[in-house]
Write a protein that holds these residues in place. Structure first.
Motif, mmCIF file in Angstrom:
data_model
loop_
_atom_site.group_PDB
_atom_site.id
_atom_site.type_symbol
_atom_site.label_atom_id
_atom_site.label_comp_id
_atom_site.label_asym_id
_atom_site.label_seq_id
_atom_site.Cartn_x
_atom_site.Cartn_y
_atom_site.Cartn_z
ATOM 1 N N PHE A 170 1.595 -3.048 5.441
ATOM 2 C CA PHE A 170 1.133 -1.833 6.086
ATOM 3 C C PHE A 170 -0.119 -1.291 5.402
ATOM 4 O O PHE A 170 -0.276 -1.390 4.185
ATOM 5 C CB PHE A 170 2.237 -0.778 6.080
ATOM 6 N N GLN A 171 -0.986 -0.706 6.196
ATOM 7 C CA GLN A 171 -2.221 -0.158 5.666
ATOM 8 C C GLN A 171 -2.265 1.350 5.873
ATOM 9 O O GLN A 171 -1.632 1.885 6.776
ATOM 10 C CB GLN A 171 -3.424 -0.803 6.356
ATOM 11 N N GLY A 172 -3.021 2.023 5.034
ATOM 12 C CA GLY A 172 -3.127 3.467 5.133
ATOM 13 C C GLY A 172 -2.241 4.149 4.113
ATOM 14 O O GLY A 172 -1.667 3.526 3.216
ATOM 15 N N ASN A 173 -2.138 5.450 4.248
ATOM 16 C CA ASN A 173 -1.318 6.225 3.329
ATOM 17 C C ASN A 173 -0.798 7.463 4.037
ATOM 18 O O ASN A 173 -1.199 7.763 5.162
ATOM 19 C CB ASN A 173 -2.123 6.610 2.082
ATOM 20 N N GLY A 174 0.115 8.135 3.393
ATOM 21 C CA GLY A 174 0.681 9.346 3.963
ATOM 22 C C GLY A 174 2.087 9.150 4.478
ATOM 23 O O GLY A 174 2.627 8.030 4.474
ATOM 24 N N PRO A 175 2.720 10.220 4.932
ATOM 25 C CA PRO A 175 4.115 10.153 5.370
ATOM 26 C C PRO A 175 4.262 9.390 6.678
ATOM 27 O O PRO A 175 3.325 9.297 7.476
ATOM 28 C CB PRO A 175 4.488 11.627 5.558
ATOM 29 N N LEU A 176 5.437 8.851 6.875
ATOM 30 C CA LEU A 176 5.785 8.193 8.126
ATOM 31 C C LEU A 176 6.494 9.174 9.046
ATOM 32 O O LEU A 176 7.091 10.165 8.590
ATOM 33 C CB LEU A 176 6.690 6.990 7.854
ATOM 34 N N ASP A 177 6.453 8.907 10.327
ATOM 35 C CA ASP A 177 7.207 9.696 11.294
ATOM 36 C C ASP A 177 8.664 9.265 11.227
ATOM 37 O O ASP A 177 9.002 8.130 11.590
ATOM 38 C CB ASP A 177 6.637 9.464 12.696
ATOM 39 N N THR A 178 9.514 10.143 10.755
ATOM 40 C CA THR A 178 10.934 9.798 10.604
ATOM 41 C C THR A 178 11.789 10.410 11.710
ATOM 42 O O THR A 178 13.019 10.337 11.647
ATOM 43 C CB THR A 178 11.459 10.247 9.232
ATOM 44 N N SER A 234 18.112 10.794 2.544
ATOM 45 C CA SER A 234 17.097 11.305 1.612
ATOM 46 C C SER A 234 15.953 10.313 1.453
ATOM 47 O O SER A 234 14.778 10.698 1.377
ATOM 48 C CB SER A 234 17.730 11.595 0.243
ATOM 49 N N GLN A 235 16.308 9.041 1.405
ATOM 50 C CA GLN A 235 15.286 8.006 1.281
ATOM 51 C C GLN A 235 14.417 7.940 2.533
ATOM 52 O O GLN A 235 13.194 7.803 2.457
ATOM 53 C CB GLN A 235 15.940 6.659 1.013
ATOM 54 N N ILE A 236 15.047 8.051 3.691
ATOM 55 C CA ILE A 236 14.299 8.065 4.943
ATOM 56 C C ILE A 236 13.306 9.225 4.952
ATOM 57 O O ILE A 236 12.128 9.065 5.297
ATOM 58 C CB ILE A 236 15.252 8.176 6.148
ATOM 59 N N ASP A 237 13.785 10.396 4.570
ATOM 60 C CA ASP A 237 12.950 11.597 4.608
ATOM 61 C C ASP A 237 11.747 11.506 3.679
ATOM 62 O O ASP A 237 10.738 12.182 3.901
ATOM 63 C CB ASP A 237 13.786 12.826 4.245
ATOM 64 N N SER A 238 11.858 10.660 2.649
ATOM 65 C CA SER A 238 10.771 10.557 1.669
ATOM 66 C C SER A 238 9.820 9.396 1.967
ATOM 67 O O SER A 238 8.886 9.147 1.200
ATOM 68 C CB SER A 238 11.346 10.374 0.262
ATOM 69 N N CYS A 239 10.037 8.696 3.064
ATOM 70 C CA CYS A 239 9.262 7.484 3.339
ATOM 71 C C CYS A 239 7.782 7.786 3.589
ATOM 72 O O CYS A 239 7.428 8.708 4.327
ATOM 73 C CB CYS A 239 9.837 6.750 4.548
ATOM 74 N N THR A 240 6.961 6.961 2.994
ATOM 75 C CA THR A 240 5.525 6.980 3.227
ATOM 76 C C THR A 240 5.084 5.567 3.576
ATOM 77 O O THR A 240 5.835 4.598 3.395
ATOM 78 C CB THR A 240 4.764 7.445 1.981
ATOM 79 N N ILE A 241 3.847 5.457 4.052
ATOM 80 C CA ILE A 241 3.311 4.133 4.354
ATOM 81 C C ILE A 241 3.281 3.277 3.098
ATOM 82 O O ILE A 241 3.631 2.084 3.132
ATOM 83 C CB ILE A 241 1.907 4.251 4.972
ATOM 84 N N GLU A 242 2.903 3.890 1.978
ATOM 85 C CA GLU A 242 2.844 3.132 0.724
ATOM 86 C C GLU A 242 4.222 2.583 0.348
ATOM 87 O O GLU A 242 4.355 1.428 -0.046
ATOM 88 C CB GLU A 242 2.311 4.012 -0.410
ATOM 89 N N LYS A 243 5.271 3.405 0.489
ATOM 90 C CA LYS A 243 6.624 2.968 0.139
ATOM 91 C C LYS A 243 7.108 1.837 1.048
ATOM 92 O O LYS A 243 7.915 1.005 0.631
ATOM 93 C CB LYS A 243 7.594 4.139 0.221
ATOM 94 N N ALA A 244 6.601 1.823 2.277
ATOM 95 C CA ALA A 244 7.041 0.789 3.226
ATOM 96 C C ALA A 244 6.659 -0.606 2.768
ATOM 97 O O ALA A 244 7.245 -1.592 3.228
ATOM 98 C CB ALA A 244 6.456 1.059 4.605
ATOM 99 N N ASN A 245 5.716 -0.716 1.861
ATOM 100 C CA ASN A 245 5.309 -2.027 1.364
ATOM 101 C C ASN A 245 6.214 -2.541 0.247
ATOM 102 O O ASN A 245 6.077 -3.694 -0.165
ATOM 103 C CB ASN A 245 3.856 -1.967 0.881
ATOM 104 N N SER A 246 7.135 -1.707 -0.211
ATOM 105 C CA SER A 246 8.016 -2.151 -1.308
ATOM 106 C C SER A 246 9.477 -1.779 -1.092
ATOM 107 O O SER A 246 10.356 -2.338 -1.756
ATOM 108 C CB SER A 246 7.542 -1.562 -2.639
#
Length: 290
Positions: A3-11, A72-84
């Motif tokens: 994934f590219q970019g940064n910031g929160p994901l739509d949860t 809680s993990q879902i709520d904290s998801c960001t694009i950066e976290k999606a890569n790991s």
């Protein structure tokens, strides 16, 4: 990275689920039980009725604490976290799918997504344990995922644990949602649930093709969430598609009991969708060459 970019994901539309009492244990038997259970769900049968279920409540329910942790993990998801992070990868893939499919299907509506641990009660397909693997329930238009499946897929079934291979699994389940919106599941039910040309096989191969269509579009355009895909990443998907072919899972070439299609067929239909980028190329119901 995928994934590219940064910031929160739509949860929105994603929740941590679980707490399902099940209808008995569903034992994982080298992947075959996953195939049977998913077909059971798609064809309106509680998987516990097929895979050793009973009414004693013998399955392990997802605990409230584990579900709260997932949320809680879902709520904290960001694009950066999606890569790991696997949970955030599921969320990010949903974000991507919900961007791509409205451009291909005018009446597309977003499915709900539930990420659970151990067991889950659905709103329209009864209850299931983690052994069912990822599944889509047409009754509540929801895709269900236990993230531990991806470990099973890589360690027990011979699939890839690479990011795009996991995203392919999510895209496949969303493919079933597209079929549900199109009324294709009703067509599949009339053609039966087992055999080389059964409705189930045609349904599953079309979902693979739709996953390929998504992959073709997911790295295109200014709003693309995926970085440009590489041949290595597509190869990771092919490794997984081959691993979950009926002939691979059973170790037999007898197609009488097939529900999802062979390794070669799953590979071919994903590739068809990826090369064309056109959902119309995925008409597995009008061909004799599956």
């Amino acid at each position: 990275m995928t994934f590219q970019g940064n910031g929160p994901l739509d949860t929105s539309g994603v929740s941590g689920g679980g707490g399902g009492g099940g209808r008995g244990r569903i034992a994982l038997g080298g992947g075959a039980s996953i195939v049977v259970a998913i077909v059971a769900i798609l064809f309106g049968v509680n998987p516990g009725d097929i895979l050793g279920g009973d009414s004693s409540g013998g399955s392990t329910a997802g605990s409230g604490s584990s579900n709260s942790a997932i949320q809680s993990q879902i709520d904290s998801c960001t694009i950066e976290k999606a890569n790991s992070d696997t949970i955030c990868r599921i969320v990010a893939t949903k974000n991507s799918l919900d961007r791509v499919w409205p451009t291909l299907m005018p009446n597309y509506t977003k499915p709900e997504t539930v990420i659970f641990a151990d067991a889950v009660d659905t709103g329209g397909c009864g209850s299931a344990t983690s052994a069912v693997g990822p599944f889509y329930c047409p009754g509540d238009q929801t895709a269900y995922f236990d993230p531990t499946f991806f470990t099973t897929l890589a360690d027990q079934l011979g699939g890839s644990d690479a990011p795009l291979a996991q995203e392919y699994v999510v895209a496949h389940e969303f493919g079933h949602h597209v079929q549900n919106l199109q009324g294709t599941m009703d067509k599949a039910q009339k053609l039966g649930s087992r055999g080389a040309t059964s409705g189930s096989v045609r349904l599953e191969l079309q979902a693979d093709c739709y996953a390929g269509v998504w992959a073709e579009h997911a790295d295109k355009g200014p709003d693309a969430l995926l970085e440009p895909l590489t041949q290595q990443q597509i190869g990771d998907v092919i490794t997984t598609a081959k691993a979950i072919g009926d002939d691979t899972l059973s170790g037999k070439n007898d197609s009488e009991g097939w529900t999802h299609g062979s390794a070669a067929q799953r590979t071919r239909w994903f590739t068809t969708g990826y090369r064309s980028g056109d959902p119309a190329s995925c008409d597995t119901f009008s061909t004799n060459r599956l």
